[in-house]
Design a protein around this motif. Structure first.
Motif, mmCIF file in Angstrom:
data_model
loop_
_atom_site.group_PDB
_atom_site.id
_atom_site.type_symbol
_atom_site.label_atom_id
_atom_site.label_comp_id
_atom_site.label_asym_id
_atom_site.label_seq_id
_atom_site.Cartn_x
_atom_site.Cartn_y
_atom_site.Cartn_z
ATOM 1 N N SER A 61 0.823 -1.209 0.000
ATOM 2 C CA SER A 61 0.000 0.000 0.000
ATOM 3 C C SER A 61 0.857 1.259 0.000
ATOM 4 C CB SER A 61 -0.925 0.004 1.210
ATOM 5 O OG SER A 61 -0.173 -0.008 2.405
ATOM 6 N N ALA A 119 -6.081 6.303 0.734
ATOM 7 C CA ALA A 119 -7.050 5.527 1.518
ATOM 8 C C ALA A 119 -6.530 4.121 1.810
ATOM 9 C CB ALA A 119 -8.382 5.456 0.776
ATOM 10 N N ARG A 123 -5.606 2.682 5.576
ATOM 11 C CA ARG A 123 -6.129 1.432 6.133
ATOM 12 C C ARG A 123 -4.993 0.539 6.604
ATOM 13 N NH1 ARG A 123 -8.290 -2.343 1.919
ATOM 14 N NH2 ARG A 123 -6.076 -2.768 1.873
ATOM 15 N N ASP A 124 -3.945 0.455 5.813
ATOM 16 C CA ASP A 124 -2.795 -0.370 6.168
ATOM 17 C C ASP A 124 -2.061 0.203 7.382
ATOM 18 O OD1 ASP A 124 -1.051 -2.509 5.956
ATOM 19 O OD2 ASP A 124 0.230 -1.516 4.491
ATOM 20 N N ALA A 127 -3.995 -0.635 10.485
ATOM 21 C CA ALA A 127 -3.911 -2.050 10.842
ATOM 22 C C ALA A 127 -2.552 -2.413 11.433
ATOM 23 C CB ALA A 127 -4.187 -2.919 9.614
#
Length: 182
Positions: A61, A119, A123-124, A127
């Protein structure tokens, strides 16, 4: 064929078709500021991601974020030069219709690319917060900032396209001094 580069508005003001283009460059100056801001944000996001080491570049990502922001930075540099040309000369680098549609279409495409990359990286980063750290957060924030400036530029170029379709010029029509009110 409609008069180009504001000549129609100037002709209506002066009453003749051979008028020179008006000196209205507000949208070009706004685009120049937005292009430079997009260039700065996207180049910084790419630099932060590239210097993040294996923690960031080891994640797909963030490699996507690096690529997207590098592309947006290159596009913004070219468009900043075109906007500077327009501010300095009062004319577009390409024929007016081509320049307006080129700017609007590419702003849309590259803006969505920057948004998608930011985006996915956000998200990565959420996490794997420990692995990405502050550099990952900074890269994501700068990626979103690049999108925000690109989105504002898309609004300005969209307005310019709408003016072109309505009046034959990228400028909004001047207010009529002889308007009759009913």
């Amino acid at each position: 064929m409609p008069l180009q580069n504001g000549a129609r508005a100037a002709a209506e003001l002066q009453g003749k078709a051979s008028a020179s283009p008006p000196r209205r460059r507000g949208s070009a100056a706004a685009l120049l500021v937005l292009r430079v801001a997009t260039l700065c944000a996207s180049a910084c996001a790419a630099a932060v991601t590239a210097t993040g080491g294996g923690a960031l570049l080891g994640r797909a990502s963030f490699r996507l974020l690096l690529a997207a922001d590098a592309i947006v930075a290159a596009y913004s540099a070219v468009e900043a030069a075109a906007a500077a040309w327009e501010v300095a000369r009062g004319d577009t680098a390409l024929p007016e219709a081509v320049q307006l549609w080129f700017d609007f279409g590419h702003d849309q495409g590259f803006g969505y690319m920057a948004l998608a990359a930011a985006a996915v990286a956000a998200r990565d980063a959420a996490a794997a917060a420990a692995a990405c750290g502050a550099r990952g957060d900074a890269a994501v924030v700068l990626g979103f900032a690049a999108f925000a400036f690109m989105a504002m530029a898309a609004l300005v170029t969209g307005f310019r396209v709408a003016c072109f379709l309505a009046t034959g010029s990228r400028f909004a029509p001047p207010p009529s001094s002889s308007a009759s009110y009913y």
